[in-house]
Design a protein around this motif. Structure first.
Motif, PDB file in Angstrom:
ATOM      1  N   ILE A 213       8.940  13.739  -0.682  1.00 35.81           N
ATOM      2  CA  ILE A 213       7.560  12.994  -1.119  1.00 35.81           C
ATOM      3  C   ILE A 213       6.683  12.869   0.106  1.00 35.81           C
ATOM      4  O   ILE A 213       6.048  11.742   0.209  1.00 35.81           O
ATOM      5  CB  ILE A 213       8.087  11.560  -1.637  1.00 35.81           C
ATOM      6  CG1 ILE A 213       8.859  10.691  -0.466  1.00 35.81           C
ATOM      7  CG2 ILE A 213       8.814  11.426  -2.919  1.00 35.81           C
ATOM      8  CD1 ILE A 213       8.832   9.029  -0.988  1.00 35.81           C
ATOM      9  N   TYR A 214       6.899  14.023   1.002  1.00 37.02           N
ATOM     10  CA  TYR A 214       5.929  13.663   2.150  1.00 37.02           C
ATOM     11  C   TYR A 214       4.506  13.439   2.121  1.00 37.02           C
ATOM     12  O   TYR A 214       4.162  12.395   3.057  1.00 37.02           O
ATOM     13  CB  TYR A 214       5.864  15.424   2.594  1.00 37.02           C
ATOM     14  CG  TYR A 214       5.414  15.375   4.187  1.00 37.02           C
ATOM     15  CD1 TYR A 214       6.433  14.771   5.212  1.00 37.02           C
ATOM     16  CD2 TYR A 214       4.201  15.645   4.385  1.00 37.02           C
ATOM     17  CE1 TYR A 214       6.011  15.133   6.569  1.00 37.02           C
ATOM     18  CE2 TYR A 214       3.756  15.660   5.571  1.00 37.02           C
ATOM     19  CZ  TYR A 214       4.487  15.324   6.981  1.00 37.02           C
ATOM     20  OH  TYR A 214       3.859  15.364   8.096  1.00 37.02           O
ATOM     21  N   SER A 215       3.911  13.710   1.070  1.00 40.42           N
ATOM     22  CA  SER A 215       2.340  13.268   0.908  1.00 40.42           C
ATOM     23  C   SER A 215       2.383  11.690   0.739  1.00 40.42           C
ATOM     24  O   SER A 215       1.521  11.528   0.532  1.00 40.42           O
ATOM     25  CB  SER A 215       1.645  14.217   0.040  1.00 40.42           C
ATOM     26  OG  SER A 215       2.193  14.136  -1.279  1.00 40.42           O
ATOM     27  N   GLN A 216       3.516  11.161  -0.240  1.00 35.69           N
ATOM     28  CA  GLN A 216       3.676   9.743  -0.514  1.00 35.69           C
ATOM     29  C   GLN A 216       4.530   9.081   0.389  1.00 35.69           C
ATOM     30  O   GLN A 216       4.872   7.845   0.174  1.00 35.69           O
ATOM     31  CB  GLN A 216       4.207   9.709  -1.726  1.00 35.69           C
ATOM     32  CG  GLN A 216       3.298  10.169  -2.910  1.00 35.69           C
ATOM     33  CD  GLN A 216       3.963  10.050  -4.338  1.00 35.69           C
ATOM     34  OE1 GLN A 216       4.638  11.186  -4.587  1.00 35.69           O
ATOM     35  NE2 GLN A 216       3.871   9.115  -4.944  1.00 35.69           N
ATOM     36  N   ARG A 217       4.919   9.533   1.736  1.00 30.60           N
ATOM     37  CA  ARG A 217       5.925   8.919   2.398  1.00 30.60           C
ATOM     38  C   ARG A 217       5.557   7.602   2.974  1.00 30.60           C
ATOM     39  O   ARG A 217       4.072   7.429   3.181  1.00 30.60           O
ATOM     40  CB  ARG A 217       6.342  10.020   3.648  1.00 30.60           C
ATOM     41  CG  ARG A 217       5.339  10.088   4.712  1.00 30.60           C
ATOM     42  CD  ARG A 217       5.800  11.036   5.606  1.00 30.60           C
ATOM     43  NE  ARG A 217       4.923  11.566   6.723  1.00 30.60           N
ATOM     44  CZ  ARG A 217       3.916  12.053   6.552  1.00 30.60           C
ATOM     45  NH1 ARG A 217       3.448  12.669   5.771  1.00 30.60           N
ATOM     46  NH2 ARG A 217       3.099  12.296   7.841  1.00 30.60           N
ATOM     47  N   PRO A 218       6.226   6.529   3.061  1.00 31.73           N
ATOM     48  CA  PRO A 218       5.771   5.447   3.715  1.00 31.73           C
ATOM     49  C   PRO A 218       5.119   5.275   5.106  1.00 31.73           C
ATOM     50  O   PRO A 218       5.305   6.175   5.647  1.00 31.73           O
ATOM     51  CB  PRO A 218       7.259   4.530   3.856  1.00 31.73           C
ATOM     52  CG  PRO A 218       8.123   5.353   2.942  1.00 31.73           C
ATOM     53  CD  PRO A 218       7.698   6.660   2.906  1.00 31.73           C
ATOM     54  N   ALA A 219       4.508   4.599   5.135  1.00 35.63           N
ATOM     55  CA  ALA A 219       3.478   4.176   6.486  1.00 35.63           C
ATOM     56  C   ALA A 219       4.350   4.157   7.865  1.00 35.63           C
ATOM     57  O   ALA A 219       4.095   4.942   8.657  1.00 35.63           O
ATOM     58  CB  ALA A 219       2.689   3.031   6.691  1.00 35.63           C
TER      59      ALA A 219
ATOM     60  N   GLY B 167       0.927  -1.386  -0.093  1.00 38.86           N
ATOM     61  CA  GLY B 167      -0.039  -0.100  -0.108  1.00 38.86           C
ATOM     62  C   GLY B 167       0.776   1.424  -0.185  1.00 38.86           C
ATOM     63  O   GLY B 167       0.167   2.237  -0.428  1.00 38.86           O
ATOM     64  N   ASP B 168       2.042   1.134   0.414  1.00 42.49           N
ATOM     65  CA  ASP B 168       3.030   2.236   0.264  1.00 42.49           C
ATOM     66  C   ASP B 168       3.259   2.545  -1.068  1.00 42.49           C
ATOM     67  O   ASP B 168       3.235   2.048  -1.952  1.00 42.49           O
ATOM     68  CB  ASP B 168       4.316   2.143   1.032  1.00 42.49           C
ATOM     69  CG  ASP B 168       4.302   1.977   2.291  1.00 42.49           C
ATOM     70  OD1 ASP B 168       3.438   2.621   3.152  1.00 42.49           O
ATOM     71  OD2 ASP B 168       5.120   1.441   2.961  1.00 42.49           O
ATOM     72  N   ASP B 169       2.978   4.102  -1.388  1.00 44.07           N
ATOM     73  CA  ASP B 169       3.008   4.684  -2.842  1.00 44.07           C
ATOM     74  C   ASP B 169       4.181   5.424  -3.100  1.00 44.07           C
ATOM     75  O   ASP B 169       4.126   6.657  -3.297  1.00 44.07           O
ATOM     76  CB  ASP B 169       1.675   5.349  -3.164  1.00 44.07           C
ATOM     77  CG  ASP B 169       1.563   5.793  -4.640  1.00 44.07           C
ATOM     78  OD1 ASP B 169       2.118   5.008  -5.297  1.00 44.07           O
ATOM     79  OD2 ASP B 169       0.985   6.847  -4.754  1.00 44.07           O
ATOM     80  N   VAL B 170       5.369   4.656  -2.958  1.00 46.99           N
ATOM     81  CA  VAL B 170       6.635   5.449  -3.163  1.00 46.99           C
ATOM     82  C   VAL B 170       6.989   5.493  -4.568  1.00 46.99           C
ATOM     83  O   VAL B 170       6.756   4.488  -5.121  1.00 46.99           O
ATOM     84  CB  VAL B 170       7.659   4.852  -2.232  1.00 46.99           C
ATOM     85  CG1 VAL B 170       9.090   5.411  -2.426  1.00 46.99           C
ATOM     86  CG2 VAL B 170       7.250   4.891  -0.724  1.00 46.99           C
TER      87      VAL B 170
END
Length: 107
Positions: free
Chosen positions: A67-73, A29-32
């Motif tokens: 990538i703050y808004s996409q950072r990993p959980a 689910g992480d979107d990196v």
């Protein structure tokens, strides 16, 4: 709470970005962005690191996550000033106190 028992304030702006040097395991689910991921055949995917050990997502000019808004959980759960944050900062400080300088001071 007495003055002597108070913990010093923790601020990311006054930190060596210790958390940005830890291994960041990516979860489903992480979107990196794919170019920031290191794949391993024998282990989980992790955030890639630069040659000096920093997470590749760190914007070194602004000292923030690019990538703050996409950072990993796992990054979202890492709370500034938490017990884990303080433990990692202290371990980092102790490691660096024990290192030998790369250059000797002139006489």
């Amino acid at each position: 709470m007495t003055v002597s028992s108070r913990k010093p304030a923790v601020s990311c702006s006054r930190c060596d970005a210790v958390c940005c040097r830890l291994t960041v395991v990516l979860m489903p689910g992480d979107d990196v962005p794919p170019h920031m991921v290191e794949h391993s055949e024998s282990g989980p995917d992790v955030m890639a690191r630069s040659e000096d050990g920093w997470c590749v997502a760190v914007d070194r000019d602004r000292m923030c996550c690019s990538i703050y808004s996409q950072r990993p959980a796992i990054c979202r759960k890492f709370a500034m000033g938490s017990a884990y944050c303080r433990e990692e900062r202290e371990a980092y400080r102790q490691r660096n106190e024990r290192t030998i300088p790369l250059e000797l001071a002139p006489d």
